[in-house]
Design an enzyme around this catalytic site. Sequence first.
Site, short mmCIF file in Angstrom:
data_model
loop_
_atom_site.label_atom_id
_atom_site.label_comp_id
_atom_site.label_asym_id
_atom_site.label_seq_id
_atom_site.Cartn_x
_atom_site.Cartn_y
_atom_site.Cartn_z
N CYS A 50 55.64 25.60 30.45
CA CYS A 50 56.63 24.67 31.00
C CYS A 50 55.97 23.33 31.32
O CYS A 50 54.75 23.19 31.26
CB CYS A 50 57.30 25.25 32.25
SG CYS A 50 56.18 25.42 33.66
N CYS A 53 53.28 23.35 34.01
CA CYS A 53 51.97 23.82 33.53
C CYS A 53 51.18 22.66 32.92
O CYS A 53 49.98 22.51 33.16
CB CYS A 53 52.14 24.93 32.50
SG CYS A 53 53.01 26.39 33.10
N ASP A 456 52.60 -5.53 5.13
CA ASP A 456 51.51 -6.06 4.33
C ASP A 456 51.95 -6.10 2.86
O ASP A 456 52.90 -5.40 2.48
CB ASP A 456 50.28 -5.17 4.52
CG ASP A 456 49.15 -5.53 3.58
OD1 ASP A 456 48.82 -6.71 3.48
OD2 ASP A 456 48.63 -4.61 2.92
N ASP A 636 47.84 -1.22 5.01
CA ASP A 636 46.97 -0.17 4.46
C ASP A 636 45.49 -0.54 4.41
O ASP A 636 44.64 0.33 4.28
CB ASP A 636 47.43 0.18 3.04
CG ASP A 636 46.94 -0.82 2.02
OD1 ASP A 636 47.10 -2.04 2.27
OD2 ASP A 636 46.37 -0.41 0.99
N ASP A 640 43.97 -4.77 7.83
CA ASP A 640 45.23 -4.55 8.55
C ASP A 640 45.03 -3.75 9.84
O ASP A 640 45.94 -3.71 10.68
CB ASP A 640 46.23 -3.80 7.66
CG ASP A 640 46.64 -4.60 6.44
OD1 ASP A 640 46.87 -5.81 6.60
OD2 ASP A 640 46.71 -4.03 5.35
#
Length: 761
Positions: A50, A53, A456, A636, A640
Amino acid sequence: MSCCAAGVEGVLEIERAGQGLPASDELWLASRALGDGLRQTDLSVPGVHCGACITTIEGALRKRPEVERARVNLSSRRVSVVWKEEVAGRRSDPREIANAIRGCGYEAHLFAAGEEEGDVLLKQLIRAVAVSGFAATNIMLLSVSVWSGADAATRDLFHWISAMIAAPAMIYSGRFFYQSAWNALRHGRTNMDVPIALAVTLSYGMSLHETISHGAHAWFDASVTLLFFLLIGRTLDHMMRGRARSAISGLARLSPRGATVVNSDGSRDYRPVDEIKPGERLLVAAGERVPVDGRVLSGASDLDRSVVNGESAPVAVGAGDAVQAGTLNLTGPLTLEATAAARDSFLAEITGLMEAAEGGRARYRRIADRAARYYSPAVHLLALLSFIGWMLVEGDVRHAMLIAVAVLIITCPCALGLAVPVVQVVAAGRLFQGGVMVKDGSAMERLAEIDSVLLDKTGTLTMGEPRLTNAGEVDPGALATAAALALHSRHPIATALHEASGAAQPLVGEIREIPGAGIEAETRDGVYRLGSRAFACSEAGAASGQSEAILSLDGRELACFRFEDRLRPAARETVEDLSRLGLTTGILSGDREPVVAALARRLGIAKWRAELSPRGKVDACAAAAEGGHRVLMVGDGINDAPALRAAHVSMAPATAADVGRQAADFVFMHQSLNAVPFAIKTSRRAGRLIRQNFALAIGYNVIAVPVAILGYATPLVAAVAMSTSSLIVVFNALRLKGLGTAAPPESPPHAAGLRPVRSAS
């Protein structure tokens, strides 16, 4: 579900000493070095079930000086701890991390991929449901006899028989709740199982008191039936979590358990995958999966690389080609050299992304955890006030106690605790089916908030594979000379030029590559240059919407080669789809202005910026944020990576450089760019479902609590109502699996797989 999880194999014996490998050394060997003096340890904590926890364990770990960060995954019951190798000049003892978890009342053992603990727990829950259901049925039959008008002696006998049936059933079936509640209380905290255990015990105690005092009514049936319905809800919740995580489970099964290792003397051993080290030679027969990332030393075959690039078409590989773990060898035997350990493989990276997606600490998740933490004390106080109020009104202890028990049961915060994590699990699985990996559950929340998308160019909107467009317009001799020069460069344009010309004879002379300019060769005929116009001919030349390379001899132009980059599949459709979603789209590129302008016109993108440095892209993202925009950056290349980190949320293709993939919040596996709007739609729908779940959980309590306080709900009715609310939340989340957005269609096959690392876009 139990917070004790006694009997689970592999539990760390923290206090053992003097025998075998010390626990500290074992944890050091099992941890993973992250660099900068940090290590990561993954521990399985079966008792987590839960939000309370999660908060308890993470809070305890963060208090440790050696712990950098900790995250608990509720679905997989796994805690990932990043810790410092040294603190204040002293080597850290990883035993303290396990001790901190144990101090909260949770056992922990080293996490291993493919654990079957969940299946064991499911069997235990099903047996508990069967026992409680059998007991409830028999007690109800005896109760009917009592209600039908049995005399006092018969009624007392049936009550005693019911008590004897209920007691062992409550001990066996209720152990999940009792163990959890006891662990919480003895460590000075509470959780949602405390009011459940208290309600069941009070109901049985009241019934036993009535039986001893020859009372007319007993509620043994309510006590056992309450457990029966609670266990049904918990079992279904466990099954739903397993079903939602089926994508991760299936991914883990792609990794073989072992592989054939070829030793230096030619002998062969079959070893577990975890024991394979980089540099070792492996033999992978046809029909087997590649165990770890590697490089082909000998042999040729076709690989099913759908796990890598999402494409179903086989890819031919031979000596020198890189292969990834989890890919399927289809046609011929291969001898590989391992380039990474199993836990550092591409498949492990994908699995890690999926695990991280489920454990993200999004704002909704923090709200739900905080509410669950304070909810149980509020429930206890409300039940006590209900008891006192009815005592003042009626003075009937028995009736007041029944109402207090009903309040305890009906206000259990199970639905609230499930509102967020079950949606995150289902959404992560839905994205995985569409070829999108999520690195953090909070990323889905941030993606749903964006109003702008910045893309990009090279490698994102385009495939980063330039092709020669005017081969028929140039002199074949000039093309052959240019191809001979291109042999000496790994630049994408040089590669495309060489491929377009076929075989080329090497030039005789001194050849050198000048970074950022081109290639120069000093020969008997003169100085050949291949590169930009300024480099080859010492002049700027006219702006062109295409990339170009100029071949010159002693500064005199011999040929102009024009190149065009292939658009990524569905690029146009993606831009149109983003516009329909109400998003502003722009391009950030390091390429030349005329090239970027031509691409923007081609795709219908009005806003674009060209010739940007990595810093320029970061500044563009920062400027958008200062203007009140929340930006998704899609890129990519290595250049970047800073912008991917700076944006509100980020995404990269699987073909991106390693740095780019690590910086991004999402990684999409398919060639098609429509993974971007697909992820946005899925995240937005997940956000709506989370808000709906909150409304359902709160609405249930607004209606149910007054009903229980006013005395209109028996403990049995309260149990049914509470379990029903939890199931409604789970089934509402599962709507995401079959409705809403469609997964991106597969794009045309691509044989190249992962691209080489690029340093510029």
